[in-house]
Design a protein around this motif. Structure first.
Motif, PDB file in Angstrom:
ATOM      1  N   ARG A 249     -17.048  21.285  -2.484  1.00  0.00           N
ATOM      2  CA  ARG A 249     -18.036  21.919  -2.186  1.00  0.00           C
ATOM      3  C   ARG A 249     -18.540  21.573  -0.943  1.00  0.00           C
ATOM      4  NH1 ARG A 249     -23.514  24.390  -5.070  1.00  0.00           N
ATOM      5  NH2 ARG A 249     -24.780  24.507  -2.869  1.00  0.00           N
ATOM      6  N   PHE A 250     -18.699  22.433   0.010  1.00  0.00           N
ATOM      7  CA  PHE A 250     -19.247  21.916   1.293  1.00  0.00           C
ATOM      8  C   PHE A 250     -19.866  23.358   2.016  1.00  0.00           C
ATOM      9  CE2 PHE A 250     -17.621  21.946   6.057  1.00  0.00           C
ATOM     10  CZ  PHE A 250     -18.644  20.581   6.218  1.00  0.00           C
ATOM     11  N   ARG A 251     -21.226  22.804   2.557  1.00  0.00           N
ATOM     12  CA  ARG A 251     -21.820  23.860   3.042  1.00  0.00           C
ATOM     13  C   ARG A 251     -22.041  25.208   2.113  1.00  0.00           C
ATOM     14  NH1 ARG A 251     -21.988  23.432   9.673  1.00  0.00           N
ATOM     15  NH2 ARG A 251     -22.239  21.198   9.705  1.00  0.00           N
ATOM     16  N   GLY A 252     -22.546  24.953   1.085  1.00  0.00           N
ATOM     17  CA  GLY A 252     -22.600  26.148  -0.013  1.00  0.00           C
ATOM     18  C   GLY A 252     -21.545  26.785  -0.559  1.00  0.00           C
ATOM     19  N   HIS A 253     -20.216  26.613  -0.128  1.00  0.00           N
ATOM     20  CA  HIS A 253     -19.179  26.886  -0.586  1.00  0.00           C
ATOM     21  C   HIS A 253     -18.093  26.120  -1.403  1.00  0.00           C
ATOM     22  CE1 HIS A 253     -20.496  30.256   1.992  1.00  0.00           C
ATOM     23  NE2 HIS A 253     -19.412  30.993   1.846  1.00  0.00           N
ATOM     24  N   ALA A 254     -17.270  26.569  -2.320  1.00  0.00           N
ATOM     25  CA  ALA A 254     -16.278  25.964  -3.052  1.00  0.00           C
ATOM     26  C   ALA A 254     -14.918  26.255  -2.392  1.00  0.00           C
ATOM     27  CB  ALA A 254     -16.037  26.152  -4.586  1.00  0.00           C
ATOM     28  N   TRP A 255     -14.250  25.210  -2.388  1.00  0.00           N
ATOM     29  CA  TRP A 255     -12.913  25.289  -1.593  1.00  0.00           C
ATOM     30  C   TRP A 255     -11.895  24.455  -2.624  1.00  0.00           C
ATOM     31  CZ3 TRP A 255     -13.027  27.912   2.881  1.00  0.00           C
ATOM     32  CH2 TRP A 255     -14.260  28.000   3.489  1.00  0.00           C
ATOM     33  N   LEU A 256     -10.557  25.032  -2.634  1.00  0.00           N
ATOM     34  CA  LEU A 256      -9.507  24.621  -3.202  1.00  0.00           C
ATOM     35  C   LEU A 256      -8.714  23.913  -2.410  1.00  0.00           C
ATOM     36  CD1 LEU A 256      -8.857  27.425  -5.917  1.00  0.00           C
ATOM     37  CD2 LEU A 256     -10.024  25.123  -6.391  1.00  0.00           C
ATOM     38  N   VAL A 257      -8.495  22.352  -2.712  1.00  0.00           N
ATOM     39  CA  VAL A 257      -7.570  21.650  -1.703  1.00  0.00           C
ATOM     40  C   VAL A 257      -6.770  20.825  -2.266  1.00  0.00           C
ATOM     41  CG1 VAL A 257      -7.751  19.855   0.019  1.00  0.00           C
ATOM     42  CG2 VAL A 257      -9.753  21.394  -0.221  1.00  0.00           C
ATOM     43  N   PRO A 258      -5.270  20.701  -2.071  1.00  0.00           N
ATOM     44  CA  PRO A 258      -4.483  19.854  -2.685  1.00  0.00           C
ATOM     45  C   PRO A 258      -4.713  18.465  -2.470  1.00  0.00           C
ATOM     46  CG  PRO A 258      -3.294  21.371  -1.186  1.00  0.00           C
ATOM     47  CD  PRO A 258      -4.705  21.553  -0.927  1.00  0.00           C
ATOM     48  N   PRO A 259      -4.599  17.389  -3.287  1.00  0.00           N
ATOM     49  CA  PRO A 259      -4.993  16.160  -3.172  1.00  0.00           C
ATOM     50  C   PRO A 259      -4.252  15.655  -2.000  1.00  0.00           C
ATOM     51  CG  PRO A 259      -4.272  16.512  -5.333  1.00  0.00           C
ATOM     52  CD  PRO A 259      -3.940  17.755  -4.604  1.00  0.00           C
ATOM     53  N   ALA A 260      -4.829  14.757  -1.306  1.00  0.00           N
ATOM     54  CA  ALA A 260      -4.098  14.090   0.087  1.00  0.00           C
ATOM     55  C   ALA A 260      -3.326  13.206  -0.365  1.00  0.00           C
ATOM     56  CB  ALA A 260      -5.455  13.382   0.806  1.00  0.00           C
ATOM     57  N   SER A 261      -2.290  13.048   0.422  1.00  0.00           N
ATOM     58  CA  SER A 261      -1.076  12.029  -0.074  1.00  0.00           C
ATOM     59  C   SER A 261      -1.287  10.791   0.559  1.00  0.00           C
ATOM     60  CB  SER A 261       0.229  12.789   0.737  1.00  0.00           C
ATOM     61  OG  SER A 261       1.435  11.757   0.589  1.00  0.00           O
ATOM     62  N   GLU A 262      -1.144   9.807  -0.223  1.00  0.00           N
ATOM     63  CA  GLU A 262      -1.413   8.475   0.313  1.00  0.00           C
ATOM     64  C   GLU A 262      -0.126   7.708   0.711  1.00  0.00           C
ATOM     65  OE1 GLU A 262      -4.488   7.532   0.904  1.00  0.00           O
ATOM     66  OE2 GLU A 262      -5.337   9.085  -0.180  1.00  0.00           O
ATOM     67  N   ASP A 263       0.840   8.329   0.204  1.00  0.00           N
ATOM     68  CA  ASP A 263       2.494   7.614   0.774  1.00  0.00           C
ATOM     69  C   ASP A 263       2.869   7.796   2.278  1.00  0.00           C
ATOM     70  OD1 ASP A 263       2.127   6.919  -1.994  1.00  0.00           O
ATOM     71  OD2 ASP A 263       3.359   8.841  -2.702  1.00  0.00           O
ATOM     72  N   ALA A 264       2.159   8.804   2.602  1.00  0.00           N
ATOM     73  CA  ALA A 264       3.030   9.199   4.202  1.00  0.00           C
ATOM     74  C   ALA A 264       2.226   8.042   4.963  1.00  0.00           C
ATOM     75  CB  ALA A 264       2.501  10.536   4.402  1.00  0.00           C
ATOM     76  N   SER A 265       3.267   7.966   6.286  1.00  0.00           N
ATOM     77  CA  SER A 265       2.927   6.960   7.153  1.00  0.00           C
ATOM     78  C   SER A 265       1.628   7.523   7.902  1.00  0.00           C
ATOM     79  CB  SER A 265       3.914   6.796   8.258  1.00  0.00           C
ATOM     80  OG  SER A 265       3.665   6.388   9.220  1.00  0.00           O
ATOM     81  N   ASP A 266       0.825   6.556   8.524  1.00  0.00           N
ATOM     82  CA  ASP A 266      -0.543   7.154   8.969  1.00  0.00           C
ATOM     83  C   ASP A 266      -0.428   7.142  10.575  1.00  0.00           C
ATOM     84  OD1 ASP A 266      -0.341   4.298   9.493  1.00  0.00           O
ATOM     85  OD2 ASP A 266      -2.209   3.898   8.373  1.00  0.00           O
ATOM     86  N   ARG A 267       0.842   6.801  11.088  1.00  0.00           N
ATOM     87  CA  ARG A 267       0.928   6.788  12.571  1.00  0.00           C
ATOM     88  C   ARG A 267       2.338   6.984  12.897  1.00  0.00           C
ATOM     89  NH1 ARG A 267      -1.188   1.136  14.690  1.00  0.00           N
ATOM     90  NH2 ARG A 267      -2.613   1.744  12.757  1.00  0.00           N
ATOM     91  N   VAL A 268       2.484   7.625  14.251  1.00  0.00           N
ATOM     92  CA  VAL A 268       3.707   7.840  14.821  1.00  0.00           C
ATOM     93  C   VAL A 268       3.649   7.698  16.253  1.00  0.00           C
ATOM     94  CG1 VAL A 268       3.392  10.498  14.873  1.00  0.00           C
ATOM     95  CG2 VAL A 268       5.447   9.567  14.942  1.00  0.00           C
TER      96      VAL A 268
END
Length: 459
Positions: free
Chosen positions: A327-346
């Motif tokens: 929920r954000f700013r009065g609306h509901a949103w569907l979001v895939p869970p964030a991946s924690e496995d991917a590299s965080d820099r390139v």
């Protein structure tokens, strides 16, 4: 009241015609009512009794209806006899001049959903990729009854109890699915096979009552048949009625969605104005319309209550399994869970397009004059693109203070679930650009100076 004799005569004739209708008539009528003469069909051929009978029936009516067809066999590799089943199907097709396609899949025996569900999902993934007008499967009336009962025992609602449709286009499939035997009983199929001296293979796993459908088929349904003859037809009618109810609920959800859903978000105030039954119906529609699997009733109810009871500016995240409800700013949103496995820099080495392992969109670098990051400054490097870690600061205005990136993202109305995935460009250890916010003023190219504009996605 005296009945019209001509009406009675027509009714009697209709009943007699229905009684005399053969399985071949049923299949031919199902194909002709949904497909043109030049249609391309694929028969799902497992080698079992039902699919072999369907193969024989389709081959019989092909000269009359004029369609083209081939067969596909999905090799699951779960049985020691799987190779023989595949060869049986190949031989059957070769003997009758029918094209044959063998598709091998890998099924995890320890899948949490169970081996039956895993095998079914693997088959459906194959079927989804087949380019044809219709995929024909041999589901029959007894399968329909079993599916209805299994769904009932799971506590399913009208959509689940609607069981299987004779004709539909599954989401994500290239072809429609046709089940021409859905009104035919297992006994009628076996009688047809015996009359035509057909051969088929027996899957030994069908006798294993550790699987729920087998337990229902082998142990419970014979008891039911003794007390309720013709139960399969009755349950099939019940499934059809549930399908009508499900369609009405979908129509109602579409009406409510028109006023409550826009740009992928669900207005929580509009949701709150509905009755509780319509709230649940709309939330299910919101989830299903975006291609996500519906959560169980308990989790759905919890999610609904959290959405409705949160304050106007509240932010929340509810885990629905394969997707998160935010929920954000009065609306509901569907979001895939964030991946924690991917590299965080390139590291950037001058590419025009840089793929980021944690983001579906690429980062693009476009040459410009007097705009973007100073080209000379970037080329002196080193340059890295990173995910946000927290604590970053950026000077958005020349001569102004460095400000917290967290506050800048909030002011830019970037949804919270996107903030940790937005790419940040670092050069010489300094934050030069943040997606959704902009450039650091000290790194901007001056008028006439070569620069590089950064952008996400696009072409």
């Amino acid at each position: 009241m005296k009945r019209d004799i001509s009406v009675c005569g027509r009714m009697a004739a209709s009943r007699k015609a229905q009684k005399n209708k053969t399985i071949a008539d049923t299949v031919a009528q199902a194909i002709a009512s949904h497909l043109s003469r030049d249609a391309s069909l694929v028969v799902a051929l497992s080698g079992g009794l039902d699919s072999v009978v369907l193969f024989h029936l389709v081959r019989t009516c092909q000269p009359i209806l004029g369609f083209r067809f081939k067969c596909v066999h999905v090799h699951h590799g779960l049985s020691a006899n799987a190779d023989q089943w595949a060869e049986f199907c190949r031989g059957l097709c070769v003997a009758h001049g029918v094209a044959f396609d063998l598709q091998r899949v890998s099924v995890a025996r320890d899948d949490p959903a169970g081996i039956e569900a895993a095998a079914r999902a693997a088959r459906r993934r194959v079927f989804a990729t087949i380019e044809t007008d219709a995929l024909l499967s041999a589901h029959h009336q007894d399968d329909q009854a079993e599916t209805l009962l299994l769904q009932l025992l799971r506590g399913a609602g009208p959509k689940g109890l609607a069981a299987m449709a004779a004709w539909h286009h599954p989401p994500g499939w290239k072809a429609a699915q046709l089940r021409p035997l859905l009104g035919v009983t297992r006994g009628e199929i076996r009688s047809y096979a015996e009359r035509h001296c057909l051969r088929w293979v027996e899957d030994e796993s069908n006798l294993d009552s550790r699987h729920r459908r087998n337990a229902l088929r082998n142990e419970l349904l014979p008891q039911l048949a003794r007390h309720f003859p013709g139960y399969a037809a009755t349950l099939a009618r019940a499934a059809a009625l549930q399908a009508e109810s499900a369609e009405l609920l979908d129509d109602l959800a579409a009406i409510d969605a028109a006023a409550a859903i826009s740009d992928g978000g669900l207005d929580c105030l509009a949701l709150a104005r509905l009755s509780p039954v319509r709230q649940r119906n709309l939330l299910r529609h919101f989830i299903a319309a975006q291609g996500h699997r519906l959560p169980n009733q308990r989790r759905l109810e919890q999610a609904l209550q959290q959405l409705l009871n949160a304050g106007p500016d509240a932010r929340l995240c509810v885990n629905l399994g394969a997707v998160e409800l935010h929920r954000f700013r009065g609306h509901a949103w569907l979001v895939p869970p964030a991946s924690e496995d991917a590299s965080d820099r390139v590291e950037w080495q001058g590419e025009a397009v840089l793929d980021l392992p944690w983001l579906a969109q690429p980062l693009r670098f476009s040459a410009a004059s007097g705009m973007g990051v100073k080209r000379d400054w970037l080329e002196a490097g080193p340059v890295e693109v990173r995910r946000r870690q927290g604590g970053e600061r950026l000077r958005p205005l020349a001569g102004g203070p460095h400000r917290s990136l967290k506050n800048l993202l909030q002011e830019a109305a970037i949804p919270p679930w996107q903030r940790n995935s937005l790419p940040l460009l670092w050069c010489r250890g300094r934050l030069a650009w943040a997606a959704g916010v902009g450039y650091d003023a000290d790194c901007l190219a001056q008028p006439g100076e070569a620069g590089i504009i950064l952008s996400l996605g696009g072409h």
